[in-house]
Design a protein around this motif. Structure first.
Motif, PDB file in Angstrom:
ATOM      1  N   GLY A   1      34.663  20.815 -44.216  1.00 12.04           N
ATOM      2  CA  GLY A   1      34.662  21.239 -42.821  1.00 12.04           C
ATOM      3  C   GLY A   1      33.248  21.312 -42.243  1.00 12.04           C
ATOM      4  N   LEU A   2      32.250  21.172 -43.098  1.00 14.86           N
ATOM      5  CA  LEU A   2      30.862  21.171 -42.614  1.00 14.86           C
ATOM      6  C   LEU A   2      30.573  19.829 -41.942  1.00 14.86           C
ATOM      7  CD1 LEU A   2      29.141  22.876 -45.683  1.00 14.86           C
ATOM      8  CD2 LEU A   2      29.721  23.910 -43.462  1.00 14.86           C
ATOM      9  N   SER A   3      29.854  19.882 -40.821  1.00 15.23           N
ATOM     10  CA  SER A   3      29.610  18.659 -40.061  1.00 15.23           C
ATOM     11  C   SER A   3      28.606  17.756 -40.754  1.00 15.23           C
ATOM     12  CB  SER A   3      29.097  19.009 -38.664  1.00 15.23           C
ATOM     13  OG  SER A   3      28.578  17.836 -38.077  1.00 15.23           O
TER      14      SER A   3
ATOM     15  N   HIS B   1      22.293  21.744 -43.411  1.00 12.03           N
ATOM     16  CA  HIS B   1      22.959  21.882 -44.700  1.00 12.03           C
ATOM     17  C   HIS B   1      22.260  20.974 -45.717  1.00 12.03           C
ATOM     18  CE1 HIS B   1      25.987  23.609 -42.188  1.00 12.03           C
ATOM     19  NE2 HIS B   1      26.476  22.456 -41.760  1.00 12.03           N
TER      20      HIS B   1
ATOM     21  N   CYS C   1      24.682  25.979 -47.263  1.00 13.31           N
ATOM     22  CA  CYS C   1      24.897  25.960 -45.810  1.00 13.31           C
ATOM     23  C   CYS C   1      23.611  26.254 -45.054  1.00 13.31           C
ATOM     24  CB  CYS C   1      25.938  27.000 -45.413  1.00 13.31           C
ATOM     25  SG  CYS C   1      27.536  26.733 -46.196  1.00 13.31           S
TER      26      CYS C   1
ATOM     27  N   MET D   1      25.224  25.786 -38.827  1.00  7.21           N
ATOM     28  CA  MET D   1      26.683  25.823 -38.988  1.00  7.21           C
ATOM     29  C   MET D   1      27.337  26.377 -37.718  1.00  7.21           C
ATOM     30  SD  MET D   1      29.075  27.144 -42.141  1.00  7.21           S
ATOM     31  CE  MET D   1      28.134  28.614 -42.479  1.00  7.21           C
TER      32      MET D   1
ATOM     33  N   GLU E   1      32.857  24.805 -37.714  1.00  2.43           N
ATOM     34  CA  GLU E   1      32.645  24.562 -39.146  1.00  2.43           C
ATOM     35  C   GLU E   1      33.019  25.816 -39.941  1.00  2.43           C
ATOM     36  OE1 GLU E   1      28.416  22.976 -38.089  1.00  2.43           O
ATOM     37  OE2 GLU E   1      28.826  22.271 -40.122  1.00  2.43           O
ATOM     38  N   TRP E   2      32.557  26.954 -39.432  1.00  2.49           N
ATOM     39  CA  TRP E   2      32.836  28.227 -40.094  1.00  2.49           C
ATOM     40  C   TRP E   2      34.346  28.472 -40.170  1.00  2.49           C
ATOM     41  CZ3 TRP E   2      34.525  32.591 -36.978  1.00  2.49           C
ATOM     42  CH2 TRP E   2      34.773  33.732 -37.735  1.00  2.49           C
TER      43      TRP E   2
ATOM     44  N   TYR F   1      36.674  26.443 -40.328  1.00  2.05           N
ATOM     45  CA  TYR F   1      37.309  25.570 -41.311  1.00  2.05           C
ATOM     46  C   TYR F   1      36.941  25.971 -42.740  1.00  2.05           C
ATOM     47  CZ  TYR F   1      39.512  21.208 -42.788  1.00  2.05           C
ATOM     48  OH  TYR F   1      40.359  20.286 -43.346  1.00  2.05           O
TER      49      TYR F   1
ATOM     50  N   THR G   1      34.895  14.132 -35.680  1.00  4.48           N
ATOM     51  CA  THR G   1      35.412  15.499 -35.601  1.00  4.48           C
ATOM     52  C   THR G   1      36.920  15.518 -35.387  1.00  4.48           C
ATOM     53  OG1 THR G   1      34.788  15.484 -33.286  1.00  4.48           O
ATOM     54  CG2 THR G   1      33.299  16.581 -34.803  1.00  4.48           C
TER      55      THR G   1
ATOM     56  N   THR H   1      38.767  17.126 -38.356  1.00  2.36           N
ATOM     57  CA  THR H   1      38.762  18.575 -38.482  1.00  2.36           C
ATOM     58  C   THR H   1      39.741  19.190 -37.495  1.00  2.36           C
ATOM     59  OG1 THR H   1      36.403  18.238 -38.760  1.00  2.36           O
ATOM     60  CG2 THR H   1      37.162  20.499 -38.780  1.00  2.36           C
TER      61      THR H   1
END
Lengths: 287, 287
Positions: free
Chosen positions: A123-125, A160, A253, A257, A261-262, A264, B89, B92
């Motif tokens: 889920g992190l971009s 990240h 991370c 963020m 993202e968080w 997710y 995106t 997500t």
């Protein structure tokens, strides 16, 4: 033509349809077998592809590439790479040799999934990652810590960091070597808990807070496979997490963020209340 | 189950064998058609996959996702994404909706090649990229320049920057809309020369040197396809380069560029002597 073909991340059916066609008609098929592994055995690949596979270890690729390239001017040779070919330096190395060959050997690369993008499953971009870092197995006398400086650079901009974990395959047993015997150690694959522990260990020396116990991180295992596992928590929590069989990777991370993202990644938290409270205090709005 | 399946970058045979099997047995097949395109027509996909494809535009994904997810608890729905699903995106977003559904809809994502890693074809190390930046089409009155700040951040640490170029598909014609008619403009895809020109234009405002005429950059087109094209040069040179049909991307080189990267990328230089002399004066050993 030398075809450098990405196999993707999990098993024999992650190759592209195009890649499979080339493998099935190539004169010889090599598999780069020292920077990453698939989650299935060589025999399973051979039986699915319908072709014998020659394992290419580091020595073969670095010192005997003539063998691999032999006949590639007239016939097709397939060189298989786990993940994406460009994500390993092997590719550049081989492609440069093809270029320098007289006459030069044409190459074509078939890209595929890579850990560099599959890590988006957290889920992190992917757009907010900085440079990628490698973590090697520490020994009693060798604890290289340059990774810390690179993570610090990324952290200074809120990025990240993807940390790729060490793989030891076909390492000679030094004690046996001293007795004149070549014996290979069993393969070893660094785990998320080992990586987190080493990061915390170096934090103890450097004390800049970059890899402090309470930093948020995400551990991933077997991405792209049906049994993939993702765990989020503090580095300290990850240092005692068990994500099962290889391959593992870790993401530290950054403060860039975003809320989405968080939202997710918190679903993967070992301790969600703790994760949320650290996020709110030290990450949210700080990027 | 909702399967989010990466199609890779070029044509209908870049899907994985596993992905193809799922597409062929899925109840319905959608194709995300607004953040990227393949280099082949929908009809070619349909004929190869043997399945009708429903084009999912932005409106459908963002406002009518119930339609896409309908029946996905009992049957398999395939949602195809050009490149890798995690690199957009959209993924997500859809996965979050599945999670929030009552009861939640299981999802599985099949990764594939992405421009984020295929750009390794330039010879630039994927480990030395910073955050990814998007470039939109400027208009007479709208020239968003936040990309410049992000590139400046990357440049401050010597990182390369991948710049993803704007795509306009199914944009309503505003003049027709004012007359009460919905007419869509023809699709537009930003080219490397347009991107380089816009970067130089903003340099004129900001004057920090980050996107100066003489900065080294690499333009890429149709990566992963047999007719892929890679051109290296100064931003000024790229501003008048023609790389043919879409899709294009651009990389601005950072000073972390290693000798081995330079050795590889210089082969793509428009003017190799100029490229080498700038590399030696402003990049080599500066990372």
């Amino acid at each position: 033509m030398l075809y450098i073909i990405g196999l993707g991340l999990a098993d024999e059916r992650d190759v592209s349809v195009k890649g499979l066609e080339i493998i099935r008609r190539a004169e010889r098929v090599y598999l780069e077998a020292y920077t990453a592994i698939l989650l299935v055995d060589q025999s399973q690949l051979e039986s699915y592809y319908g072709r014998p596979i020659i394992l290419a270890d580091r020595e073969m690729v670095e010192s005997k590439s003539d063998e691999i390239l032999s006949g590639a001017l007239e016939k097709d040779v397939a060189f298989l790479v786990v993940g994406d070919p460009f994500s390993a330096t092997t590719h550049t190395d081989l492609a440069l040799r093809c270029r320098q060959h007289e006459p030069s050997i044409p190459t074509r690369t078939l890209p595929n999934a890579s850990i560099l993008t599959a890590v988006g499953a957290t889920g992190l971009s992917l757009y907010s990652f900085g440079q990628t870092v490698s973590m090697v197995f520490f020994t009693d006398t060798w604890k290289p810590s340059s990774f810390y400086d690179r993570i610090a650079e990324n952290a200074s901009l809120g990025f990240h960091t993807l940390v790729l974990l060490d793989i030891k395959v076909k390492e000679p047993d030094l004690k046996a070597l001293a007795r004149g015997k070549i014996v290979y150690e069993p393969p070893r694959f660094m785990t998320v808990d080992q990586c987190a522990s080493q990061m915390i260990e170096i934090e103890g020396e450097r004390k800049q807070g970059v890899c402090a116990n309470g930093k948020l991180a995400v551990g991933v295992a077997r991405l792209g496979n049906a049994d993939q596992q993702i765990i989020a928590g503090t580095l300290e929590e990850l240092a005692s997490a068990d994500l099962g069989r290889p391959l593992h990777s870790l993401v530290l991370c950054g403060t860039k963020m975003h809320d989405m993202e968080w939202e997710y990644v918190r679903e993967f938290a070992i301790d969600q209340a703790k994760f949320d409270s650290i996020w709110k205090a030290e990450y949210a709005g700080k990027g």
